[in-house]
Design a protein around this motif. Structure first.
Motif, mmCIF file in Angstrom:
data_model
loop_
_atom_site.group_PDB
_atom_site.id
_atom_site.type_symbol
_atom_site.label_atom_id
_atom_site.label_comp_id
_atom_site.label_asym_id
_atom_site.label_seq_id
_atom_site.Cartn_x
_atom_site.Cartn_y
_atom_site.Cartn_z
ATOM 1 N N GLU A 60 0.833 -1.210 0.000
ATOM 2 C CA GLU A 60 0.000 0.000 0.000
ATOM 3 C C GLU A 60 0.867 1.258 0.000
ATOM 4 O OE1 GLU A 60 -3.814 -1.568 2.600
ATOM 5 O OE2 GLU A 60 -2.007 -0.913 3.648
ATOM 6 N N MET A 61 1.964 1.213 0.752
ATOM 7 C CA MET A 61 2.823 2.402 0.818
ATOM 8 C C MET A 61 3.521 2.651 -0.518
ATOM 9 S SD MET A 61 4.212 2.620 4.729
ATOM 10 C CE MET A 61 4.645 0.915 5.022
ATOM 11 N N LEU A 62 3.872 1.581 -1.247
ATOM 12 C CA LEU A 62 4.444 1.760 -2.581
ATOM 13 C C LEU A 62 3.413 2.396 -3.507
ATOM 14 C CD1 LEU A 62 6.678 1.399 -4.703
ATOM 15 C CD2 LEU A 62 5.793 -0.913 -5.078
ATOM 16 N N LEU A 63 2.187 1.903 -3.463
ATOM 17 C CA LEU A 63 1.119 2.476 -4.282
ATOM 18 C C LEU A 63 0.889 3.942 -3.916
ATOM 19 C CD1 LEU A 63 -1.023 1.889 -6.456
ATOM 20 C CD2 LEU A 63 -2.526 1.110 -4.607
ATOM 21 N N GLY A 64 0.890 4.233 -2.616
ATOM 22 C CA GLY A 64 0.718 5.618 -2.165
ATOM 23 C C GLY A 64 1.855 6.517 -2.607
ATOM 24 N N ALA A 65 3.084 5.984 -2.587
ATOM 25 C CA ALA A 65 4.237 6.771 -3.037
ATOM 26 C C ALA A 65 4.121 7.109 -4.517
ATOM 27 C CB ALA A 65 5.536 6.023 -2.752
ATOM 28 N N LEU A 66 3.694 6.149 -5.328
ATOM 29 C CA LEU A 66 3.535 6.398 -6.766
ATOM 30 C C LEU A 66 2.426 7.412 -7.028
ATOM 31 C CD1 LEU A 66 3.961 2.741 -7.965
ATOM 32 C CD2 LEU A 66 5.378 4.668 -8.711
ATOM 33 N N SER A 67 1.298 7.254 -6.351
ATOM 34 C CA SER A 67 0.163 8.153 -6.552
ATOM 35 C C SER A 67 0.492 9.579 -6.110
ATOM 36 C CB SER A 67 -1.044 7.621 -5.775
ATOM 37 O OG SER A 67 -2.128 8.506 -5.865
ATOM 38 N N SER A 68 1.092 9.720 -4.938
ATOM 39 C CA SER A 68 1.368 11.072 -4.432
ATOM 40 C C SER A 68 2.498 11.751 -5.191
ATOM 41 C CB SER A 68 1.656 11.043 -2.929
ATOM 42 O OG SER A 68 2.724 10.185 -2.618
ATOM 43 N N CYS A 69 3.499 10.999 -5.635
ATOM 44 C CA CYS A 69 4.582 11.590 -6.425
ATOM 45 C C CYS A 69 4.026 12.137 -7.743
ATOM 46 C CB CYS A 69 5.678 10.562 -6.674
ATOM 47 S SG CYS A 69 7.129 11.236 -7.519
ATOM 48 N N HIS A 70 3.182 11.337 -8.395
ATOM 49 C CA HIS A 70 2.568 11.798 -9.647
ATOM 50 C C HIS A 70 1.753 13.057 -9.400
ATOM 51 C CE1 HIS A 70 0.769 11.444 -13.669
ATOM 52 N NE2 HIS A 70 -0.323 11.897 -13.080
ATOM 53 N N MET A 71 0.941 13.061 -8.327
ATOM 54 C CA MET A 71 0.103 14.216 -8.019
ATOM 55 C C MET A 71 0.942 15.471 -7.795
ATOM 56 S SD MET A 71 -2.342 14.965 -4.746
ATOM 57 C CE MET A 71 -0.890 15.057 -3.706
ATOM 58 N N LEU A 72 2.000 15.344 -7.009
ATOM 59 C CA LEU A 72 2.818 16.518 -6.699
ATOM 60 C C LEU A 72 3.496 17.077 -7.945
ATOM 61 C CD1 LEU A 72 4.207 15.281 -3.287
ATOM 62 C CD2 LEU A 72 2.535 17.119 -3.665
ATOM 63 N N TRP A 73 4.003 16.200 -8.818
ATOM 64 C CA TRP A 73 4.579 16.682 -10.077
ATOM 65 C C TRP A 73 3.507 17.335 -10.943
ATOM 66 C CZ3 TRP A 73 8.902 18.298 -11.722
ATOM 67 C CH2 TRP A 73 10.092 17.776 -11.221
ATOM 68 N N TYR A 74 2.351 16.695 -11.011
ATOM 69 C CA TYR A 74 1.261 17.211 -11.832
ATOM 70 C C TYR A 74 0.839 18.614 -11.379
ATOM 71 C CZ TYR A 74 -3.258 17.607 -14.082
ATOM 72 O OH TYR A 74 -4.323 18.065 -14.821
ATOM 73 N N LEU A 75 0.633 18.789 -10.089
ATOM 74 C CA LEU A 75 0.235 20.102 -9.573
ATOM 75 C C LEU A 75 1.302 21.156 -9.863
ATOM 76 C CD1 LEU A 75 -1.339 19.000 -6.170
ATOM 77 C CD2 LEU A 75 -2.554 19.644 -8.289
ATOM 78 N N HIS A 76 2.574 20.770 -9.730
ATOM 79 C CA HIS A 76 3.687 21.671 -10.043
ATOM 80 C C HIS A 76 3.606 22.109 -11.509
ATOM 81 C CE1 HIS A 76 8.017 22.901 -10.098
ATOM 82 N NE2 HIS A 76 7.918 22.458 -11.341
ATOM 83 N N LEU A 77 3.432 21.140 -12.414
ATOM 84 C CA LEU A 77 3.383 21.440 -13.845
ATOM 85 C C LEU A 77 2.164 22.295 -14.193
ATOM 86 C CD1 LEU A 77 4.471 17.934 -15.153
ATOM 87 C CD2 LEU A 77 5.837 20.041 -15.232
ATOM 88 N N CYS A 78 1.040 22.016 -13.556
ATOM 89 C CA CYS A 78 -0.165 22.822 -13.797
ATOM 90 C C CYS A 78 0.060 24.265 -13.357
ATOM 91 C CB CYS A 78 -1.366 22.227 -13.068
ATOM 92 S SG CYS A 78 -2.016 20.738 -13.871
ATOM 93 N N ALA A 79 0.657 24.440 -12.191
ATOM 94 C CA ALA A 79 0.923 25.796 -11.699
ATOM 95 C C ALA A 79 1.813 26.559 -12.671
ATOM 96 C CB ALA A 79 1.566 25.741 -10.313
ATOM 97 N N GLU A 80 2.837 25.893 -13.197
ATOM 98 C CA GLU A 80 3.731 26.547 -14.169
ATOM 99 C C GLU A 80 3.028 26.857 -15.481
ATOM 100 O OE1 GLU A 80 7.085 23.899 -14.609
ATOM 101 O OE2 GLU A 80 8.221 24.996 -13.103
ATOM 102 N N ALA A 81 2.059 26.008 -15.884
ATOM 103 C CA ALA A 81 1.390 26.158 -17.180
ATOM 104 C C ALA A 81 0.132 27.021 -17.113
ATOM 105 C CB ALA A 81 1.035 24.774 -17.725
ATOM 106 N N GLY A 82 -0.212 27.529 -15.944
ATOM 107 C CA GLY A 82 -1.400 28.349 -15.816
ATOM 108 C C GLY A 82 -2.697 27.558 -15.780
ATOM 109 N N VAL A 83 -2.612 26.264 -15.495
ATOM 110 C CA VAL A 83 -3.802 25.424 -15.360
ATOM 111 C C VAL A 83 -4.180 25.436 -13.879
ATOM 112 C CG1 VAL A 83 -4.727 23.088 -15.548
ATOM 113 C CG2 VAL A 83 -3.182 23.966 -17.321
#
Length: 156
Positions: A60-83
């Protein structure tokens, strides 16, 4: 030039019932993960392997690490792109196979991010940024199985 980051934690087995590992059923699979200055994580093995179902297990912790890492990168990229993202949830799933020798491995993880943005004009860019987040995710780049994503984007 590569930039290195180092991480440290202590994992301590807490499941000695008095006779240690004298036999397979004699001990509890419980453990603590301690990271300086943070809350202790109480863990156990998956219930299928005699673990405590009320505690987090490594899978479960591996799954959580993958999900949260993707989310954090995604939010970062959205903020930079004006989304402008106003909500993000992910009902991630993982498939692990147990091998005949008792070991096993993950075969696939699927991330199912459901994102809400503020304007319809942002949807295309929002969907595209999941691919970039997958390329940059530290955890996804460290595993030897596919991490796929099936995003849904809604407008507020």
């Amino acid at each position: 030039m590569d930039k290195y980051h180092h991480y440290k934690l202590t994992t301590s087995w807490t499941g000695n019932k008095g006779s240690g590992t004298s036999n397979y059923k004699a001990y509890d699979r419980s453990y603590h993960i301690v990271i300086n200055g943070k809350q202790t994580i109480e863990g156990s093995s998956d219930p299928a392997f005699r673990g405590d179902p009320s505690k987090h297990n490594p899978e479960e912790m591996l799954l959580g690490a993958l999900s949260s890492c993707h989310m954090l990168w995604y939010l970062h990229l959205c903020a930079e792109a004006g989304v402008i993202v106003v909500n993000y949830t992910d009902e991630a799933t993982g498939k692990m196979v147990e091998t005949t020798n008792g070991g096993g491995k993950f075969e696939e993880v699927i991330l199912n991010p459901k994102v809400t943005v503020t304007e319809a004009a942002m949807v295309s860019k929002a969907n595209h940024l999941h691919r970039k987040a997958s390329e940059l995710c530290f955890i996804a780049n460290s595993v030897n199985f596919p991490v796929n994503h099936h995003p849904v984007c809604l407008v507020q």
